[in-house]
Design an enzyme around this catalytic site. Structure first.
Site, PDB file in Angstrom:
ATOM      1  N   CYS A 133      42.970  44.714  42.872  1.00 14.60           N
ATOM      2  CA  CYS A 133      43.101  43.431  43.237  1.00 14.60           C
ATOM      3  C   CYS A 133      42.078  42.563  43.118  1.00 14.60           C
ATOM      4  CB  CYS A 133      43.413  43.845  44.953  1.00 14.60           C
ATOM      5  SG  CYS A 133      42.715  44.907  45.738  1.00 14.60           S
ATOM      6  N   HIS A 246      41.434  38.678  50.076  1.00 16.61           N
ATOM      7  CA  HIS A 246      40.330  39.247  49.657  1.00 16.61           C
ATOM      8  C   HIS A 246      39.258  38.065  49.479  1.00 16.61           C
ATOM      9  CE1 HIS A 246      41.542  43.312  49.698  1.00 16.61           C
ATOM     10  NE2 HIS A 246      41.635  43.537  48.495  1.00 16.61           N
TER      11      HIS A 246
END
Ligand code: A2P
Length: 338
Positions: A133, A246
């Site tokens: 990710c 994130h």
């Protein structure tokens, strides 16, 4: 290398997990032309239901025979499950898009971010890997700059949400927050230390070098996706008490000077990126802005004070979507087009 028919029979493996659930919402939102979608998880979840396209799908236990009659399988059930079942599916003619790290560095497995290296899909052995990710959102932001001037060095620090670890970690953060507010002590289970009201510079196992496996994923995957083994990458990956989204502080040095103004222009014209860069009005991206969004958000673009070719960026994306499920479905869409 099998071709995927225009209306494939799709299996979602890890259907009950944080990423698996997102797979269904993305398949639905993007009107993915599946002939059928079947949900698989462990025996623990068999019989549970998942809403999809106005119906309830019943979760089935994944076994060695489960994936015989599918054209496409989207795996997000951890490395162990991928290692065991993805080769069986691939051998049966099913194309697997795998979200785990099990096959990412294998030479015959393309590691693909559709905006960056779609050409890598040209040769595969029925397994395609979805990158980590943190790597995905970083290369989405850096690939357009790398085309203007080759990136020589990347220094990145991440601020990673707990959903990247899975549903159990989301539950741990929530329950620790309640427990602490009630004045009680917490006992960490998913993470090595308390995650609520804390920051842990520790994602995945430590290696002898002092870096973690997560940090080395960012190094090795970035080099593979950008097809440049000589890029210097230094990563510090950090878990923060955020549920979703994130963030990354990224510093790069390029071969020749790009400059912040040109970098903003290039980024705002690039696929999959939304520039949010008006600091004077609070115009910078934060994780809460990116939840549920497809774009990678980039802000705080600025020239380094000392290094002539240095640029700093702040990069935020929904780790469950672009960092996982969306990227996997975009790969599947590219495969349909071929
Ligand atoms: P289950 O819910 O039955 O344990 P997360 O990343 O949120 O932790 O989710 C992991 C996903 O992987 C879940 O859907 C989980 O199913 C699934 N999973 C874990 N182990 C297996 C297995 N051996 N076979 C199939 N699915 C698995």
């Amino acid at each position: 290398m099998n071709r995927i028919p225009s209306s494939p029979r799709v299996a979602v493996v890890g259907a009950t997990g944080a990423v698996g659930r997102e797979m269904f919402s993305i398949l639905e939102q993007r009107e993915f032309p599946a002939a059928s979608v079947t949900a698989f998880a462990s025996a623990r979840s068999a019989g549970k239901t998942i809403p999809f396209r106005g119906e309830l799908l019943t979760v089935e236990e994944l076994t060695a025979e489960s994936l015989n009659d599918f054209d496409l399988a989207l795996f997000s059930a951890g490395g162990g499950t991928s290692k065991r079942f993805a080769p069986i599916a691939a051998k049966a003619g099913c194309v697997v898009v795998d979200n785990s790290s099990a096959f990412r560095m294998d030479d015959d497995v393309p590691l693909v971010v559709p905006e960056v290296n779609p050409e890598a899909l040209d040769g595969h052995s029925n397994i395609i890997a979805n990158p980590n990710c943190s790597t995905i959102q970083m290369v989405v932001a850096l690939a357009p700059l790398n085309k203007v001037s080759r990136i020589e060095r990347i220094i990145v620090s991440t601020y990673q949400a707990v959903s990247g670890t899975g549903q159990a970690a989301i539950d741990e953060l929530m329950s620790q927050a309640y427990t602490i507010q009630a004045g009680d002590d917490v006992t960490p289970q998913v993470y090595p230390k308390q995650i609520a009201y804390n920051v842990l510079p520790h994602i995945d196992d430590f290696l002898d070098s002092g870096f973690t496996k997560e940090e080395m994923k960012m190094v090795n995957e970035t080099r593979k996706i950008l097809n440049d083994q000589s890029i210097a990458v230094n990563a510090t990956t950090v878990r923060v008490p955020v549920v979703r989204g994130h963030s990354e502080s990224v510093y790069i040095e390029t071969q020749t000077r790009i400059g912040a103004a040109k970098a903003r222009e290039v980024l705002s014209a690039s696929d999959g990126i939304r520039l949010v860069d008006e600091p004077e009005t609070g115009g910078y991206p934060v994780p809460l802005d990116c939840a549920g969004q497809d774009d990678t958000l980039v802000g705080r673009v600025r020239d380094d004070l000392d290094a002539e070719t240095g640029l700093s960026l702040w990069v935020v994306a929904d780790n469950l979507r672009k960092g996982a499920a969306l990227n996997a479905v975009q790969i599947a869409e590219l495969l349909l087009d071929r």
